[in-house]
Design a protein around this motif. Structure first.
Motif, PDB file in Angstrom:
ATOM      1  N   TYR A   1       0.821  -1.211   0.000  1.00  0.00           N
ATOM      2  CA  TYR A   1       0.000   0.000   0.000  1.00  0.00           C
ATOM      3  C   TYR A   1       0.857   1.264   0.000  1.00  0.00           C
ATOM      4  N   GLU A   2       2.089   1.152   0.579  1.00  0.00           N
ATOM      5  CA  GLU A   2       3.023   2.268   0.485  1.00  0.00           C
ATOM      6  C   GLU A   2       3.487   2.434  -0.951  1.00  0.00           C
ATOM      7  N   ALA A   3       3.609   1.302  -1.633  1.00  0.00           N
ATOM      8  CA  ALA A   3       4.129   1.328  -2.997  1.00  0.00           C
ATOM      9  C   ALA A   3       3.068   1.778  -4.003  1.00  0.00           C
ATOM     10  N   GLY A   4       1.892   2.104  -3.522  1.00  0.00           N
ATOM     11  CA  GLY A   4       0.894   2.647  -4.443  1.00  0.00           C
ATOM     12  C   GLY A   4      -0.220   1.688  -4.794  1.00  0.00           C
ATOM     13  N   PHE A   5      -0.091   0.405  -4.363  1.00  0.00           N
ATOM     14  CA  PHE A   5      -1.169  -0.531  -4.665  1.00  0.00           C
ATOM     15  C   PHE A   5      -2.330  -0.291  -3.714  1.00  0.00           C
ATOM     16  N   SER A   6      -3.551  -0.455  -4.236  1.00  0.00           N
ATOM     17  CA  SER A   6      -4.719  -0.450  -3.363  1.00  0.00           C
ATOM     18  C   SER A   6      -5.787  -1.312  -4.006  1.00  0.00           C
ATOM     19  N   LEU A   7      -6.475  -2.088  -3.156  1.00  0.00           N
ATOM     20  CA  LEU A   7      -7.538  -2.937  -3.662  1.00  0.00           C
ATOM     21  C   LEU A   7      -8.810  -2.125  -3.886  1.00  0.00           C
ATOM     22  N   TYR A   8      -8.816  -0.903  -3.355  1.00  0.00           N
ATOM     23  CA  TYR A   8     -10.068  -0.144  -3.312  1.00  0.00           C
ATOM     24  C   TYR A   8     -10.168   0.896  -4.419  1.00  0.00           C
ATOM     25  N   ASN A   9      -9.221   0.899  -5.346  1.00  0.00           N
ATOM     26  CA  ASN A   9      -9.295   1.886  -6.426  1.00  0.00           C
ATOM     27  C   ASN A   9      -9.441   1.190  -7.776  1.00  0.00           C
ATOM     28  N   PHE A  10      -9.196   1.953  -8.832  1.00  0.00           N
ATOM     29  CA  PHE A  10      -9.371   1.461 -10.192  1.00  0.00           C
ATOM     30  C   PHE A  10      -8.642   0.143 -10.455  1.00  0.00           C
ATOM     31  N   TRP A  11      -7.335   0.095 -10.143  1.00  0.00           N
ATOM     32  CA  TRP A  11      -6.570  -1.106 -10.473  1.00  0.00           C
ATOM     33  C   TRP A  11      -6.942  -2.282  -9.577  1.00  0.00           C
ATOM     34  N   GLY A  12      -7.225  -1.966  -8.306  1.00  0.00           N
ATOM     35  CA  GLY A  12      -7.634  -3.032  -7.391  1.00  0.00           C
ATOM     36  C   GLY A  12      -8.929  -3.680  -7.852  1.00  0.00           C
ATOM     37  N   LEU A  13      -9.894  -2.846  -8.206  1.00  0.00           N
ATOM     38  CA  LEU A  13     -11.178  -3.361  -8.670  1.00  0.00           C
ATOM     39  C   LEU A  13     -10.987  -4.179  -9.946  1.00  0.00           C
ATOM     40  N   SER A  14     -10.124  -3.673 -10.843  1.00  0.00           N
ATOM     41  CA  SER A  14      -9.877  -4.405 -12.094  1.00  0.00           C
ATOM     42  C   SER A  14      -9.273  -5.771 -11.805  1.00  0.00           C
ATOM     43  N   LEU A  15      -8.343  -5.802 -10.850  1.00  0.00           N
ATOM     44  CA  LEU A  15      -7.709  -7.072 -10.484  1.00  0.00           C
ATOM     45  C   LEU A  15      -8.767  -8.084 -10.035  1.00  0.00           C
ATOM     46  N   VAL A  16      -9.757  -7.606  -9.270  1.00  0.00           N
ATOM     47  CA  VAL A  16     -10.802  -8.502  -8.773  1.00  0.00           C
ATOM     48  C   VAL A  16     -11.737  -8.932  -9.913  1.00  0.00           C
ATOM     49  N   TYR A  17     -12.120  -7.995 -10.763  1.00  0.00           N
ATOM     50  CA  TYR A  17     -13.017  -8.327 -11.878  1.00  0.00           C
ATOM     51  C   TYR A  17     -12.413  -9.390 -12.798  1.00  0.00           C
ATOM     52  N   LEU A  18     -11.070  -9.345 -12.934  1.00  0.00           N
ATOM     53  CA  LEU A  18     -10.432 -10.304 -13.837  1.00  0.00           C
ATOM     54  C   LEU A  18     -10.703 -11.741 -13.410  1.00  0.00           C
ATOM     55  N   PHE A  19     -11.018 -11.925 -12.126  1.00  0.00           N
ATOM     56  CA  PHE A  19     -11.278 -13.283 -11.623  1.00  0.00           C
ATOM     57  C   PHE A  19     -12.475 -13.926 -12.328  1.00  0.00           C
ATOM     58  N   PHE A  20     -13.456 -13.119 -12.726  1.00  0.00           N
ATOM     59  CA  PHE A  20     -14.537 -13.734 -13.519  1.00  0.00           C
ATOM     60  C   PHE A  20     -14.404 -13.454 -15.018  1.00  0.00           C
ATOM     61  N   GLN A  21     -13.517 -12.507 -15.385  1.00  0.00           N
ATOM     62  CA  GLN A  21     -13.339 -12.217 -16.811  1.00  0.00           C
ATOM     63  C   GLN A  21     -12.508 -13.293 -17.525  1.00  0.00           C
ATOM     64  N   PHE A  22     -11.365 -13.684 -16.928  1.00  0.00           N
ATOM     65  CA  PHE A  22     -10.540 -14.746 -17.535  1.00  0.00           C
ATOM     66  C   PHE A  22     -11.357 -15.999 -17.829  1.00  0.00           C
ATOM     67  N   PRO A  23     -12.053 -16.543 -16.824  1.00  0.00           N
ATOM     68  CA  PRO A  23     -12.759 -17.803 -17.066  1.00  0.00           C
ATOM     69  C   PRO A  23     -13.850 -17.677 -18.126  1.00  0.00           C
ATOM     70  N   LEU A  24     -14.541 -16.532 -18.146  1.00  0.00           N
ATOM     71  CA  LEU A  24     -15.597 -16.370 -19.148  1.00  0.00           C
ATOM     72  C   LEU A  24     -14.995 -16.401 -20.547  1.00  0.00           C
ATOM     73  N   MET A  25     -13.884 -15.672 -20.717  1.00  0.00           N
ATOM     74  CA  MET A  25     -13.197 -15.660 -22.004  1.00  0.00           C
ATOM     75  C   MET A  25     -12.771 -17.075 -22.377  1.00  0.00           C
TER      76      MET A  25
END
Lengths: 275, 299
Positions: free
Chosen positions: B155-179
């Motif tokens: 989180y110091e390095a700029g990562f956050s689960l609660y912003n744009f990239w964090g949300l995208s990371l979570v969405y990919l969990f159902f996007q990869f399998p659907l593809m």
């Protein structure tokens, strides 16, 4: 004959597969590990015991299961006669019905529930005379609206399952054969069509189940205390119990999918054998 | 007046058996259409109509214009960005996964468990998915803590689960399998003869992919990526459970509007819902069109 190219390709495949596995397994294994550490410095099932001991869990979980069963029955009653009828009498209607069954993909759940609240939280009127009181005022009729909403969400999957199932059997000939033996409509539907659709209905039902149990959007905004809203609330003030329930949810979804695979695999082999 | 009434009555009684013969076949589909009317058309058309009215019921385009003003504008932009990014990354990596699973010479058990797992993961969205990621990569998550042991503060390095990239990371969990699930049949539809014919004509595997396989798969690839876009665009539960509603997506904004009229204009809320439907409609039409293009080749 294995060339270098093939070996290269499978090397790349392995990299992709391993990367994918790390991404998919990390959140699940991490949550599993966390759910087993409710007691300090040892592995235990305490989080699961505590989660199951909460009467609100039992209540909301059973509630969601009842909703799922109601949705499955509604879907079957709605979709099977429709698809059967289209196959038998009005094939030219198929593109239209198919387009309608795709609409739930076009209307996101949040928009659907928005429309429900807008439409059904006031009485039905004809010429300003209220005919039917607002369906969203009593909890019983709200449940009815919720089940209808879930039926909408499940419709694309249920329709496709039933449609594929009916394509695989010769509906026309089966119906005519049954009629010439003196069967009425009830007999045809319940003793000929439905048994032949067993696997299709089962896979449709399992998908519906995995959609309904744990659904949040519709249940929250219609104010129904189902499992989805319960889990969401639990996450606000508990640490270990939610992760235990996440693992349970995952296992349930997994079980549903394994069952679908098992069921449909049996289906294809039996139709191949019958041909 | 009276005369015409008599005439029509006569006509209709004369034509009655015929009318019945025409109407009877429709009888069986009537419940379905009533259902679709009550629970699809009525709710969405009421949103549609009120989008073009002001609070007093006068016709106006002000609500539609309001979609292009803050805060709604940035909501749509963020939703479109998350959907586009996860459709693109999900599409590319999901395709590579599908490729590895179908043509990668994997052991059969690995192949089938990957496919089954994808069925599960594409259905494992919403609250449980968000919680799993929170447990692992949240501010006090298991992996976050693990990295800290090595002196790496995510989180110091700029990562956050609660912003744009964090949300995208979570969405990919159902996007990869659907593809993966949608691309497998397309990849299996590539005929061995095409590869052999290309090889006989002296094509390298790379040339075969670039000149034969890829052009055939392209409509299906693009179409499925559009589907992924729509899949992410309509998602509410995952984003809400992940951020507690503190991310400015259209779906979250609509949710806030339903809870209490945060825009101070109900009709503006209806216009937002309409805007979502329009975008989803474009997605589905695009997907259907491209999928038809694919079917010409891959039967």
């Amino acid at each position: 004959m294995k060339t270098d190219v093939v070996r290269n390709v499978s090397w790349l495949s392995w990299v992709v597969i391993v990367l994918g596995a790390v991404y998919f397994l990390a959140p699940l294994l991490g949550t599993l590990d966390y759910s087993l550490r409710a007691v300090r410095d040892q592995l235990s099932l305490a989080a699961y015991e505590r989660a199951f001991a909460d009467p609100k869990f039992i209540e909301s979980f059973l509630y969601s299961n009842v909703l799922a069963v109601a949705t499955i029955l509604t879907s079957i009653l709605l979709i099977v006669p429709t698809v059967y009828w289209i196959h038998m009498y009005i094939p030219k209607l198929r593109p239209w019905v198919e387009a309608i069954t795709l609409l739930p993909f076009v209307i996101p759940a949040i928009v659907l529930v928005f429309g429900f609240i807008k439409t059904y939280s006031r009485p039905f009127e004809a010429f300003s005379i209220p005919l039917i009181p607002s369906p969203l005022t009593t909890s019983e009729s709200t449940l009815g609206v919720l089940v209808m909403g879930y039926t909408v969400l499940a419709m694309p999957y249920m329709y496709r399952a039933v449609d594929n199932g009916l394509r695989a059997i010769d509906v026309q000939r089966l119906t005519e054969a049954a009629q010439s033996l003196g069967a009425g409509w009830g007999t045809i539907l319940f003793r000929i069509i439905l048994p032949n659709l067993r696997t299709a209905l089962l896979s449709g039902a399992l998908v519906t189940f995995s959609i309904v149990v744990g659904e949040l959007t519709l249940a929250t905004f219609l104010g129904v205390k189902a499992f989805g809203p319960y889990l969401q609330q639990l996450g606000q003030h508990k640490a270990y119990e939610p992760s235990a329930l996440v693992i349970i949810s995952f296992l349930l979804t997994w079980l549903a999918m394994v069952l679908i695979n098992a069921v449909t695999r049996g289906d294809t082999s039996s139709t191949a054998a019958s041909r | 007046m009276a005369q015409t009434a008599v005439v029509t009555k006569q006509e209709s009684s004369f034509a009655l058996p015929n009318v019945r013969a025409i109407l009877l076949p429709w009888l069986g589909v009537i419940p379905f259409f009533i259902f679709a009317y009550l629970f699809l058309f009525l709710p969405s058309s009421s949103l549609f109509i009120d989008s073009f009215q002001d609070a007093e019921g006068n016709w106006t385009l002000a609500n539609i214009a309001g979609l292009f003003e803050e805060p709604i504008r940035s909501g749509f932009i963020l939703s479109i960005q998350v959907s586009a990014v996860t459709a693109l990354i999900g599409g590319i990596f999901g395709f590579l996964l599908a490729y590895a699973v179908t043509l990668g010479n994997l052991p059969p058990w690995l192949r089938s468990s990957y496919v089954t797992f994808s069925g599960v993961a594409s259905n494992f969205a919403g609250v449980p998915l968000a919680f799993a990621f929170l447990t692992v990569l949240g501010r006090t998550g298991v992996l976050t803590a693990f990295f800290k042991l090595f002196g790496i503060d995510l989180y110091e390095a700029g990562f956050s689960l609660y912003n744009f990239w964090g949300l995208s990371l979570v969405y990919l969990f159902f996007q990869f399998p659907l593809m993966l699930l949608i691309m497998i049949p397309s990849l299996e539809g590539l005929k061995r003869e095409w590869r052999e014919a290309a090889a006989n004509l002296g094509a390298t595997p790379f040339a075969y992919w670039r000149r034969v396989a890829f052009p055939i798969l392209l409509p299906s690839l693009l179409g499925t990526m559009i589907l992924l876009f729509g899949n992410a665009f309509g998602a509410y539960a995952t984003a809400f459970a992940l951020t507690g509603g503190r991310i400015n997506l259209v779906t979250i904004q609509i949710g806030a509007q339903i809870r209490g009229d945060v825009l101070h204009n109900p009709n503006l809320g209806y216009a937002m819902a309409l805007g979502m439907i329009v975008i989803m409609l474009v997605c589905i039409v695009g997907y259907t069109f491209l999928q038809r293009q694919t079917e010409r080749w891959l039967r």
